[in-house]
Design a protein around this motif. Structure first.
Motif, PDB file in Angstrom:
ATOM      1  N   ASP A 182      48.145  50.463  36.934  1.00 11.32           N
ATOM      2  CA  ASP A 182      47.343  51.686  36.870  1.00 11.32           C
ATOM      3  C   ASP A 182      46.068  51.602  37.696  1.00 11.32           C
ATOM      4  OD1 ASP A 182      49.234  52.741  35.203  1.00 11.32           O
ATOM      5  OD2 ASP A 182      48.133  52.338  33.347  1.00 11.32           O
ATOM      6  N   HIS A 183      45.577  50.367  37.881  1.00 17.35           N
ATOM      7  CA  HIS A 183      44.337  50.182  38.644  1.00 17.35           C
ATOM      8  C   HIS A 183      44.532  49.086  39.696  1.00 17.35           C
ATOM      9  CE1 HIS A 183      42.355  52.668  35.613  1.00 17.35           C
ATOM     10  NE2 HIS A 183      42.930  51.916  34.696  1.00 17.35           N
ATOM     11  N   PRO A 184      45.340  49.363  40.726  1.00 14.84           N
ATOM     12  CA  PRO A 184      45.665  48.332  41.725  1.00 14.84           C
ATOM     13  C   PRO A 184      44.468  47.853  42.537  1.00 14.84           C
ATOM     14  CG  PRO A 184      46.405  50.496  42.459  1.00 14.84           C
ATOM     15  CD  PRO A 184      45.968  50.656  41.031  1.00 14.84           C
ATOM     16  N   SER A 185      43.408  48.651  42.611  1.00 15.19           N
ATOM     17  CA  SER A 185      42.254  48.291  43.425  1.00 15.19           C
ATOM     18  C   SER A 185      41.300  47.337  42.715  1.00 15.19           C
ATOM     19  CB  SER A 185      41.495  49.550  43.853  1.00 15.19           C
ATOM     20  OG  SER A 185      41.033  50.261  42.717  1.00 15.19           O
ATOM     21  N   ARG A 186      41.451  47.212  41.421  1.00 17.12           N
ATOM     22  CA  ARG A 186      40.536  46.352  40.656  1.00 17.12           C
ATOM     23  C   ARG A 186      40.972  44.891  40.699  1.00 17.12           C
ATOM     24  NH1 ARG A 186      39.528  49.628  34.956  1.00 17.12           N
ATOM     25  NH2 ARG A 186      38.711  51.581  35.854  1.00 17.12           N
ATOM     26  N   GLN A 243      43.775  39.589  33.409  1.00 20.39           N
ATOM     27  CA  GLN A 243      45.114  40.036  33.017  1.00 20.39           C
ATOM     28  C   GLN A 243      46.203  39.093  33.531  1.00 20.39           C
ATOM     29  OE1 GLN A 243      42.734  41.969  34.069  1.00 20.39           O
ATOM     30  NE2 GLN A 243      42.520  43.691  32.629  1.00 20.39           N
ATOM     31  N   TRP A 244      46.046  38.670  34.803  1.00 19.66           N
ATOM     32  CA  TRP A 244      47.036  37.754  35.373  1.00 19.66           C
ATOM     33  C   TRP A 244      47.027  36.401  34.669  1.00 19.66           C
ATOM     34  CZ3 TRP A 244      51.113  39.042  37.824  1.00 19.66           C
ATOM     35  CH2 TRP A 244      51.133  40.135  38.701  1.00 19.66           C
ATOM     36  N   THR A 245      45.847  35.952  34.302  1.00 25.57           N
ATOM     37  CA  THR A 245      45.734  34.679  33.571  1.00 25.57           C
ATOM     38  C   THR A 245      46.427  34.772  32.225  1.00 25.57           C
ATOM     39  OG1 THR A 245      43.611  34.184  34.643  1.00 25.57           O
ATOM     40  CG2 THR A 245      44.141  32.971  32.629  1.00 25.57           C
ATOM     41  N   PHE A 258      50.863  33.526  28.745  1.00 22.38           N
ATOM     42  CA  PHE A 258      51.853  34.041  27.799  1.00 22.38           C
ATOM     43  C   PHE A 258      53.268  33.712  28.254  1.00 22.38           C
ATOM     44  CE2 PHE A 258      54.759  37.353  26.347  1.00 22.38           C
ATOM     45  CZ  PHE A 258      54.557  37.280  24.972  1.00 22.38           C
ATOM     46  N   GLN A 259      53.548  33.889  29.557  1.00 20.03           N
ATOM     47  CA  GLN A 259      54.878  33.593  30.091  1.00 20.03           C
ATOM     48  C   GLN A 259      55.219  32.122  29.932  1.00 20.03           C
ATOM     49  OE1 GLN A 259      56.405  36.644  30.324  1.00 20.03           O
ATOM     50  NE2 GLN A 259      57.291  35.986  32.246  1.00 20.03           N
ATOM     51  N   PHE A 260      54.230  31.258  30.145  1.00 24.19           N
ATOM     52  CA  PHE A 260      54.460  29.817  30.019  1.00 24.19           C
ATOM     53  C   PHE A 260      54.876  29.446  28.596  1.00 24.19           C
ATOM     54  CE2 PHE A 260      52.720  25.641  28.835  1.00 24.19           C
ATOM     55  CZ  PHE A 260      53.422  24.835  29.711  1.00 24.19           C
ATOM     56  N   PRO A 262      51.859  46.033  28.305  1.00 25.09           N
ATOM     57  CA  PRO A 262      50.477  46.527  28.446  1.00 25.09           C
ATOM     58  C   PRO A 262      49.711  45.859  29.580  1.00 25.09           C
ATOM     59  CG  PRO A 262      50.990  46.099  26.145  1.00 25.09           C
ATOM     60  CD  PRO A 262      52.116  45.529  26.958  1.00 25.09           C
ATOM     61  N   LEU A 263      49.944  44.565  29.789  1.00 28.00           N
ATOM     62  CA  LEU A 263      49.261  43.858  30.871  1.00 28.00           C
ATOM     63  C   LEU A 263      49.725  44.362  32.237  1.00 28.00           C
ATOM     64  CD1 LEU A 263      49.347  40.214  29.442  1.00 28.00           C
ATOM     65  CD2 LEU A 263      47.381  41.748  29.567  1.00 28.00           C
TER      66      LEU A 263
END
Length: 318
Positions: free
Chosen positions: A62-66, A71-73, A78-80, A55-56
């Motif tokens: 879906d919104h590359p311009s935003r 979301q990246w944080t 989550f990955q860590f 989902p992230l």
């Protein structure tokens, strides 16, 4: 594990698998608890990971311009924690299974509580070995990508056939070395638990034990990685990305089934690497003194360990 050490050197891959699958029957309660407490969470996390990250990624794509700082944080955090969880439960599962199999091999009383009591000391040794393997993988990946960049710069990119051939050769070489290092790591993990060495020394011993059994190890590791990869692909296709083609009930059933399959595959994989250690020892005519191994395992539980159990558990009279 009632076979004589001399018999193990002649084991074929089907016989290794058969022997590995039969081990849990000797202590079903212990292996059931190990599976539920350690292997199931590990297997579930491996597959469910994509359910949370998808989902992230979708929001970002879906919104590359935003701006997607939030979301990246979330994704990085989550990955860590996912990698920490994966690393911890992978080592814990390895420690539990290898210790339990060795206890059965030496006729040492086996229980889930005794296995869990031994894990803290075993974990430290596995962690040091894991660090050395990680360093080896880092060096290997660095050399591989450097070689890839040089090759891309050096070849004629206008020749599509040459480019394709080069990529195939590089891919095969990468896979072969990756499978070998994975086999080296798995065997070194068993050595770290069952012998008084770990880290680089365990890797060196693993390298020596693999001589003459590299092909068998390659087939076992490649088979394990292939099955895990296939399960992950099906889970991603049906459960994660299959919302438009499959109902919720179907996705839950398929997801649960695939988690169960991965649990079995991981359990059998850990059992196989334990049995394969004894096969390699037998192949090199390195006898294992069961009394010394029994005392070595007792050292993880705080039992009194005589001086001789700190000696390499082979050729004790040499």
């Amino acid at each position: 594990m009632d076979l004589e050490t001399e018999e193990l050197q002649f084991f074929t891959i089907p016989e290794i698998l058969k022997e590995s699958i039969s081990i849990p029957k000797q202590s079903p309660k212990t292996f059931k608890l190990i599976t539920l407490a350690l292997i199931f969470p590990l297997s579930f996390a491996i597959l469910a990971h994509s359910l949370f990250t998808h989902p992230l990624f979708s929001q970002i794509q879906d919104h590359p311009s935003r701006q997607h700082t939030h979301q990246w944080t979330l994704l990085l955090v989550f990955q860590f924690f996912y990698l920490i969880f994966l690393f911890a439960f992978s080592l814990l599962s390895t420690a539990a299974v290898v210790f339990t199999v060795a206890s059965l091999y030496t006729s040492k009383p086996v229980s889930f509580s005794s296995t869990m009591s031994a894990i803290p000391r075993v974990f430290k040794r596995l962690f040091m070995t894991f660090l050395w393997v990680s360093l080896l993988m880092l060096v290997y990946y660095s050399v591989f990508f450097l070689f890839l960049v040089i090759l891309i710069i050096g070849i004629d990119i206008q020749n599509a056939l040459l480019v394709l051939f080069s990529l195939v050769v590089i891919g095969v070489l990468f896979l072969v070395v990756h499978v070998y290092i994975t086999g080296l790591w798995h065997l070194a993990s068993v050595v770290s638990v069952l012998e008084p060495i770990y880290g680089f020394a365990a890797m060196k011993k693993s390298y020596e034990l693999l001589k003459g059994k590299i092909r068998v190890a390659g087939v076992l590791v490649f088979g394990y990685l292939s099955i895990c990869g296939l399960v992950s692909v099906i889970f991603s296709t049906v459960v994660v990305h299959g919302g438009d083609n499959h109902g919720v009930f179907t996705r839950i059933i398929v997801g649960g089934f695939l988690v169960g399959v991965l649990v079995i595959v991981n359990l059998v994989g850990l059992l196989v690497q334990s049995v394969f250690y004894y096969v390699c020892k037998s192949y090199h005519h390195q006898g294992i003194d069961k009394t010394a191994l029994h005392e070595h395992l007792g050292g993880y539980l705080g039992e009194y360990v005589p001086l001789k159990s700190s000696i390499q558990m082979e050729n004790l009279d040499a």
